[in-house]
Write a protein that holds these residues in place. Structure first.
Motif, mmCIF file in Angstrom:
data_model
loop_
_atom_site.group_PDB
_atom_site.id
_atom_site.type_symbol
_atom_site.label_atom_id
_atom_site.label_comp_id
_atom_site.label_asym_id
_atom_site.label_seq_id
_atom_site.Cartn_x
_atom_site.Cartn_y
_atom_site.Cartn_z
ATOM 1 N N PHE A 211 -7.045 -10.759 0.120
ATOM 2 C CA PHE A 211 -7.435 -9.710 -0.819
ATOM 3 C C PHE A 211 -8.392 -10.211 -1.901
ATOM 4 O O PHE A 211 -9.374 -9.550 -2.227
ATOM 5 C CB PHE A 211 -6.170 -9.129 -1.469
ATOM 6 C CG PHE A 211 -6.435 -8.262 -2.655
ATOM 7 C CD1 PHE A 211 -6.999 -7.004 -2.491
ATOM 8 C CD2 PHE A 211 -6.146 -8.697 -3.933
ATOM 9 C CE1 PHE A 211 -7.250 -6.188 -3.586
ATOM 10 C CE2 PHE A 211 -6.389 -7.892 -5.035
ATOM 11 C CZ PHE A 211 -6.949 -6.633 -4.859
ATOM 12 N N ALA B 163 0.463 -10.701 -5.605
ATOM 13 C CA ALA B 163 -0.092 -11.122 -4.318
ATOM 14 C C ALA B 163 0.466 -12.473 -3.919
ATOM 15 O O ALA B 163 0.998 -13.218 -4.744
ATOM 16 C CB ALA B 163 -1.619 -11.181 -4.397
ATOM 17 N N SER C 164 -9.969 -6.773 3.674
ATOM 18 C CA SER C 164 -9.113 -5.738 3.098
ATOM 19 C C SER C 164 -9.850 -4.422 2.918
ATOM 20 O O SER C 164 -9.222 -3.385 2.669
ATOM 21 C CB SER C 164 -8.592 -6.205 1.737
ATOM 22 O OG SER C 164 -9.673 -6.388 0.829
ATOM 23 N N LEU D 248 -1.509 -3.079 0.655
ATOM 24 C CA LEU D 248 -2.906 -2.666 0.632
ATOM 25 C C LEU D 248 -3.011 -1.176 0.292
ATOM 26 O O LEU D 248 -3.957 -0.760 -0.403
ATOM 27 C CB LEU D 248 -3.543 -2.947 1.992
ATOM 28 C CG LEU D 248 -5.057 -2.775 2.098
ATOM 29 C CD1 LEU D 248 -5.792 -3.615 1.068
ATOM 30 C CD2 LEU D 248 -5.527 -3.141 3.513
ATOM 31 N N ASP E 133 -0.429 -5.493 4.602
ATOM 32 C CA ASP E 133 -0.997 -4.382 5.361
ATOM 33 C C ASP E 133 -0.069 -4.182 6.551
ATOM 34 O O ASP E 133 -0.205 -4.849 7.582
ATOM 35 C CB ASP E 133 -2.418 -4.706 5.810
ATOM 36 C CG ASP E 133 -3.086 -3.548 6.530
ATOM 37 O OD1 ASP E 133 -2.502 -2.443 6.516
ATOM 38 O OD2 ASP E 133 -4.172 -3.743 7.099
#
Length: 544
Positions: free
Chosen positions: A455, A423, A509, A533, A448
């Motif tokens: 997240f 991430a 998220s 995602l 996304d």
């Protein structure tokens, strides 16, 4: 109050266990019982209900310090701790210039801790705001230095210091000559800080246990070697490691109590378990895990959270998210403490008890033993943990007693590898305490489409040197400021680990994770290499 403040300073300044225990021992030996009782209350993490909201305290501190609110905000941002910010901004008592009415305090001069708590702090919540302001500013004008800092910690409900309940117990055992397991038992459950409680806590007569009081929990160590190193498999009992609320079900004197490991009485949260507990004979204490349980299978932990977060349990909630206690140990039988008996004997008695008293029920069940021919067979079953919605296996020596706390050697938790993703760091804010000047609290995002979506938050897992490097990056690459939060250029990639994953309407998220932490800084990856995602959603259990 001065003595307690000095104890706080000593505990906060050292990381050496021996120094902390010595400081605690000296304090308990020299303090009057009422002070010692309140000190224990705060040191083991209990707190009184906050009497005044933080924004109100902030306004009063700004007024007393004679500074604009924006300056308080800048100072708070730099310090990172509300109580410390107030302490530093206010003048010392002999330099106080703002007119305050010290007569609103019930006493003059130095006073012991229990008087400050019982005569000032506790009654504060029942006063109107005008009187609260007068009292708080009078306290600030009376206490200085560390005493004022500790008071601010207490009034904000943020009192924390680097000492565990176990260290407090060890110090009290040294002072009293009573074994630590008895002291730990007496500290469980509900009690009122007072001279009488403290004297009972240290009393050598151990027949005074309250009818509702649970036993200290026995905890497991993470398995850090191949399980074959534990010896022959027939010396060990294997059980699934459930993801629920560790609890004790108590039936004494015709009453039923359900205590969580966090020392919270949760009987009313789980009426179906309480109803089954009422069918047990008096003098029984069962250790187990409260789980969302339906049709013979465990549900995702999120179902249990629906129960915990509600003041009123509707019939719909009880029907949609029924709960059960999966029992795996027996601590008391016929009013007799059986913890020193070997596990295999306690297990046999537990099975007989449930089969005899509550056969066929769905709210009190035996946690099944995982039978395996050898360690390879057990490892194959362990590999199916995710499919079963469990975290792995518990390994318990069949001959072991039920110990107090985390004692190495008899109980092991063999957890499956955590979920992991890559991430991007997008937000950062300063930490608290000793990390108040560094950006150590991070928010991470995944892709996304062509957007980065927040997240998870994490603040542990980096070395001190890595924290300094990330802090320098945040300062050089801040794009926007929102209060204490900094939006940073999305360049740094980190590998995150987490134990559980579930859907959530409260997160952008649409997903919430349990126990997120940083595994490593992926310097070898670019932001575009981070997970999506869609990839994260693929990790969701089918039941979600």
């Amino acid at each position: 109050m001065y003595t307690f403040a000095q104890l706080y300073a000593t505990l906060d300044e050292t990381t050496r266990t021996s120094v902390k225990i010595e400081a605690l021992t000296r304090y308990f030996e020299r303090s009057e019982p009422a002070d010692a009782a309140w000190a224990i209350f705060f040191l083991i993490g209990r707190r009184v209900r906050q009497a005044v909201p933080l924004p109100t305290l902030r306004a009063w501190a700004v007024e007393a310090a004679g500074i604009p609110d924006w300056l308080f905000g800048e100072c708070y941002d730099a310090v990172g701790d509300f109580a410390e910010t107030v302490t530093l901004l206010l003048p010392e008592p002999d330099e106080w210039t703002v007119d305050v009415d010290r007569s609103v305090l019930p006493f003059e001069g130095p006073q012991p801790l229990h008087r400050w708590v019982e005569e000032v702090l506790l009654p504060l919540r029942d006063q109107d705001e005008t009187m609260q302001r007068a009292i708080v500013q009078a306290v600030w004008a009376t206490l200085g230095g560390t005493e004022r800092f500790v008071w601010n910690k207490l009034i904000t409900g943020a009192f924390r210091v680097g000492v565990s309940q176990q260290l407090v117990v060890r110090a009290l055992a040294r002072v009293s000559g009573v074994d630590s397991s008895t002291i730990a038992h007496r500290l469980m459950g509900e009690w009122t800080p007072a001279e009488t409680f403290y004297r009972t806590l240290l009393a050598r007569d151990t027949t005074d246990a309250d009818v509702s009081r649970p036993y200290p929990f026995c905890l497991a160590h993470p398995l850090d070697a191949d399980p074959e190193t534990l010896g022959p498999i027939d010396e060990w009992q294997a059980e699934w490691k459930w993801d629920g609320i560790r609890s004790q079900l108590i039936r004494r004197a015709g009453r039923t109590f359900l205590w969580s490991r966090g020392e919270e009485l949760i009987t009313d949260r789980f009426p179906e378990i309480a109803a089954i507990g009422a069918l047990l004979p008096d003098g029984v204490v069962i250790d187990g895990e409260v789980l969302p349980w339906k049709d013979g299978a465990v549900l995702p932990f999120a179902q249990l959270q629906r129960r915990i977060g509600r003041k009123n349990l509707t019939k719909a909630i009880l029907d949609d998210a029924p709960a059960a206690l999966l029992a795996y140990d027996l601590l008391e039988l016929n009013g007799i403490d059986v913890r020193n008996q070997p596990l295999e004997r306690r297990r046999a008695e537990l099975e007989r008890l449930i089969a005899t008293c509550v056969p066929g029920n769905q709210a009190l069940l035996i946690s099944p033993v995982v039978v395996a021919a050898d360690w390879d067979d057990l490892a194959a079953q362990w590999a199916t943990s995710r499919e079963r919605n469990v975290e792995g296996l518990m390994l318990k020596r069949r001959s072991s007693p039920y110990r107090v706390g985390r004692v190495r050697g008899d109980w092991w938790k063999w957890k499956v590898a955590p979920y992991t993703i890559d991430a991007v760091l997008i937000y950062a804010q300063r930490g608290s305490g000793k990390r108040a000047s560094l950006y150590t609290d991070y928010t991470f995002a995944v892709w996304d489409g062509d957007r980065l979506t927040p997240f998870a938050k994490a603040y542990s897992g980096l070395t001190d040197e890595e924290i300094r490097q990330v802090d320098a990056f945040v300062r050089r690459n801040t794009l926007e400021k929102f209060g204490p939060v900094r939006t940073v250029t999305p360049e740094l990639v980190f590998e995150l680990a987490f134990e559980g994953i579930q859907r959530s309407n409260r997160h952008k998220s649409g997903i919430a994770v349990r126990f997120p932490r940083i595994l490593r800084w992926r310097r070898d990856k670019r932001p575009t290499d981070a997970n999506t995602l869609e990839q994260v959603r693929a990790m969701l259990p089918e039941e979600s």
